[in-house]
Design an enzyme around this catalytic site. Structure first.
Site, PDB file in Angstrom:
ATOM      1  N   HIS A  22       1.297  -1.305   0.276  1.00 40.73           N
ATOM      2  CA  HIS A  22       0.270   0.309  -0.066  1.00 40.73           C
ATOM      3  C   HIS A  22       0.752   1.400   0.203  1.00 40.73           C
ATOM      4  O   HIS A  22       1.925   0.662   0.471  1.00 40.73           O
ATOM      5  CB  HIS A  22      -1.210   0.251   1.082  1.00 40.73           C
ATOM      6  CG  HIS A  22      -1.918   1.528   1.382  1.00 40.73           C
ATOM      7  ND1 HIS A  22      -2.869   1.015   0.665  1.00 40.73           N
ATOM      8  CD2 HIS A  22      -1.053   2.428   1.833  1.00 40.73           C
ATOM      9  CE1 HIS A  22      -3.177   2.770   0.716  1.00 40.73           C
ATOM     10  NE2 HIS A  22      -2.325   3.075   1.471  1.00 40.73           N
ATOM     11  N   ASP A  51     -14.828   3.082   8.067  1.00 43.67           N
ATOM     12  CA  ASP A  51     -14.617   4.296   7.442  1.00 43.67           C
ATOM     13  C   ASP A  51     -14.107   5.060   6.719  1.00 43.67           C
ATOM     14  O   ASP A  51     -14.041   6.258   6.298  1.00 43.67           O
ATOM     15  CB  ASP A  51     -13.116   3.061   6.983  1.00 43.67           C
ATOM     16  CG  ASP A  51     -11.790   4.163   6.245  1.00 43.67           C
ATOM     17  OD1 ASP A  51     -11.340   4.715   6.792  1.00 43.67           O
ATOM     18  OD2 ASP A  51     -11.625   4.243   5.029  1.00 43.67           O
ATOM     19  N   ARG A  76     -14.366  13.697   8.574  1.00 45.03           N
ATOM     20  CA  ARG A  76     -13.348  13.905   9.325  1.00 45.03           C
ATOM     21  C   ARG A  76     -12.558  15.077   8.529  1.00 45.03           C
ATOM     22  O   ARG A  76     -12.390  16.123   8.230  1.00 45.03           O
ATOM     23  CB  ARG A  76     -12.153  12.886   8.811  1.00 45.03           C
ATOM     24  CG  ARG A  76     -12.307  11.568  10.174  1.00 45.03           C
ATOM     25  CD  ARG A  76     -11.914  10.485   9.821  1.00 45.03           C
ATOM     26  NE  ARG A  76     -10.289  10.867  10.160  1.00 45.03           N
ATOM     27  CZ  ARG A  76      -9.410  10.254   9.051  1.00 45.03           C
ATOM     28  NH1 ARG A  76      -9.205   8.975   8.823  1.00 45.03           N
ATOM     29  NH2 ARG A  76      -8.167  10.680   9.128  1.00 45.03           N
ATOM     30  N   SER A 129      -7.673   4.276   9.367  1.00 44.13           N
ATOM     31  CA  SER A 129      -8.298   3.615   8.368  1.00 44.13           C
ATOM     32  C   SER A 129      -7.975   2.813   6.715  1.00 44.13           C
ATOM     33  O   SER A 129      -8.091   2.322   6.552  1.00 44.13           O
ATOM     34  CB  SER A 129      -9.002   5.392   7.563  1.00 44.13           C
ATOM     35  OG  SER A 129      -9.132   5.282   6.336  1.00 44.13           O
ATOM     36  N   LYS A 152      -8.958  -0.722   5.744  1.00 39.55           N
ATOM     37  CA  LYS A 152      -8.823  -1.109   3.987  1.00 39.55           C
ATOM     38  C   LYS A 152      -8.146  -2.302   4.115  1.00 39.55           C
ATOM     39  O   LYS A 152      -8.234  -3.051   3.577  1.00 39.55           O
ATOM     40  CB  LYS A 152      -8.466  -0.041   3.356  1.00 39.55           C
ATOM     41  CG  LYS A 152      -9.890   0.645   3.820  1.00 39.55           C
ATOM     42  CD  LYS A 152     -10.016   1.605   3.053  1.00 39.55           C
ATOM     43  CE  LYS A 152      -8.674   2.950   3.350  1.00 39.55           C
ATOM     44  NZ  LYS A 152      -9.406   4.247   3.216  1.00 39.55           N
TER      45      LYS A 152
HETATM   46  N1  URA Z   1      -5.947   7.863   3.573  1.00 44.23           N
HETATM   47  C1  URA Z   1      -7.071   6.910   3.649  1.00 44.23           C
HETATM   48  O1  URA Z   1      -7.161   5.779   3.365  1.00 44.23           O
HETATM   49  N2  URA Z   1      -7.397   7.482   4.896  1.00 44.23           N
HETATM   50  C2  URA Z   1      -6.796   8.409   5.616  1.00 44.23           C
HETATM   51  O2  URA Z   1      -7.356   9.184   7.320  1.00 44.23           O
HETATM   52  C3  URA Z   1      -5.724   9.595   5.316  1.00 44.23           C
HETATM   53  C4  URA Z   1      -5.184   8.742   4.250  1.00 44.23           C
END
Ligand code: URA
Length: 433
Positions: free
Chosen positions: A82, A161, A168, A183, A187
């Site tokens: 990632h 999320d 946010r 977050s 994922k």
């Molecule tokens: N990328 C994400 O997936 N989540 C965040 O909170 C910030 C950047």
């Protein structure tokens, strides 16, 4: 349990239990907790932070808020990579076939681009015929057959999320390490990987501009992954200028192909070898990082990596002959050279401004529903530490229109040319395990 009590508890700097965190995340996902209470809670977390256990509990609560991909039918240890995102980051397109060529199963779920950074799915779609719509069964079968498949996000992964990130974004609570780390990790964990290699970018074109913040985020994510039983490591890499030379969909795929032919830019290759060697070790296909790196270099030299790329393209409906004949990629009608206005050395290149310029040419989306152009983009002819003379080409715009004055002006703004000696920046700052 009442949400107001949990907001107050966090506001006062106390530790939330696993049960309390699950109550919050479940309640918010089910619309039992309203946005205003969740905003107040996110702000309390922003100021009071979370300890390692709370961060892991929050991550797991978000994983459990939706579906999880079951990759148990894929043979071998699945290792995902990632990146926190950057301009010209085509790493996945070269890295995935590279590690797959050594037998590492890569079941990759990728996203589309938004704003000044591009998305792997958009880039791959610049290969004629390539498609990313596979059923879960087809996805698994292709990974078992070819060791590699890429799809868009399927199912209802981490809905908590999605909802919380949106909130946010409009409540000044994006920039919180526990919220970002949970977050991203939620994922990755919901996507079913056994191991995760994180590429945390740092610099002007990155989400985290300061090295110390990038390091803190990397450490937070590695701790979450490890605590939740997944092998996790992070590499902190430079994003003070775009990665490689190409920015834009087809242009970046061509550069990724060049990497696998042993002809690509040094920085992209180095990043692929660094991330790749950790992936190969995690997947237990090599016993040390040095051995893995050597095997990856050999896969490029022997042509094994490029063959894996061709098989992958064909398996997803694409025309693999583009690999040998890159003129088959879509080509923008105009190439506009942006020239240096003074002599000196390139001191800095604002990566996010280059990304925005590429987006304005049509390579990226300003809003989620924008259509993108696959052929347009930017080739950097000069990077940090390069000497330039007045009149040299700094970048070449690949454009649909002959007149791109506004974008040319942005490029001039993005480049700082100084009358002093400038070294090329470090690419890999640190590895965190
Ligand atoms: N990328 C994400 O997936 N989540 C965040 O909170 C910030 C950047």
């Amino acid at each position: 349990m009442r949400m107001v009590d949990l907001i107050e508890k966090k506001r006062n700097g106390e530790i939330l239990s696993e049960e309390e965190i699950h109550f919050i995340i479940q309640g918010y996902t089910n619309d039992d907790i309203p946005d205003y209470q969740m905003s107040a809670w996110a702000m309390a977390v922003y100021f009071q932070d979370m300890n390692d256990k709370e961060r892991a509990d929050l991550t797991m609560a978000m994983v459990k808020s939706g579906e999880e991909i079951d990759l148990s039918a894929v043979e071998g240890l699945k290792v995902d990579k990632h990146s926190t995102g950057g301009v010209g980051d085509k790493t996945t397109i070269a890295l995935a076939p590279l590690v797959a060529s050594l037998g590492v199963p890569v079941a990759k779920m990728s996203g589309r681009g938004l704003g000044h950074t591009g998305g792997t799915l958009d880039k791959l779609e610049s290969i004629p015929g390539f498609h990313i719509e596979l059923t879960t069964q087809e996805f698994i079968d292709k990974v078992n057959e070819n060791k590699l498949a890429v799809i868009g996000q399927t199912g209802n992964l981490t809905p908590a999320d999605k909802k919380l990130y949106g909130l946010r974004d409009v409540t000044g609570t994006v920039n919180s390490i526990p919220l970002i780390a949970s977050s991203i990790m939620s994922k990755k964990l919901a996507s079913g990987a056994d191991g995760i290699v994180l590429d945390v970018k740092t610099g002007t074109g990155a989400f985290m501009k300061e090295l110390s913040d990038s390091k803190e985020l990397a450490q937070a994510m590695v701790k979450i992954g490890t605590k939740l039983g997944k092998k996790t490591m992070a590499v902190i890499s430079d994003m003070n200028q775009p990665l490689g030379l190409a920015v834009g969909n087809a242009l970046e795929v061509k550069e990724a192909i060049a990497i696998l032919k042993g002809e690509g830019p040094e920085d992209v290759l180095e990043l692929c070898l660094t991330l790749g060697s950790h992936m190969v070790v995690m997947a237990q296909k090599a016993s040390s990082v040095d051995e893995a790196r050597k095997a990856l270099e050999d896969a490029i030299t022997s042509g094994k990596a490029i063959e894996t790329l061709k098989t992958f393209i064909t398996a997803q409906g694409g025309d693999a002959s583009v690999v040998d004949d890159m003129s088959k990629f879509p080509e923008a009608p105009f190439q506009i050279k942006v020239k240096a206005q003074s002599d000196g050395m390139v001191k800095s290149i604002e990566a996010d401004r280059i990304g925005t310029a590429a987006m304005m040419l049509g390579a990226g989306r300003a809003t989620k529903d924008d259509q993108i152009l696959l052929d347009v983009g930017i080739i950097l002819n000069k990077k940090i530490g390069d000497a330039v003379q007045k009149g040299d080409t700094l970048v070449t715009l690949h454009s649909r229109t002959e007149d791109a004055k506004e974008i040319e002006a942005m490029i001039q703004e993005a480049y700082d040319i100084a009358h002093e000696h400038i070294e090329a920046p470090v690419l890999i700052y640190e590895e965190i395990t």
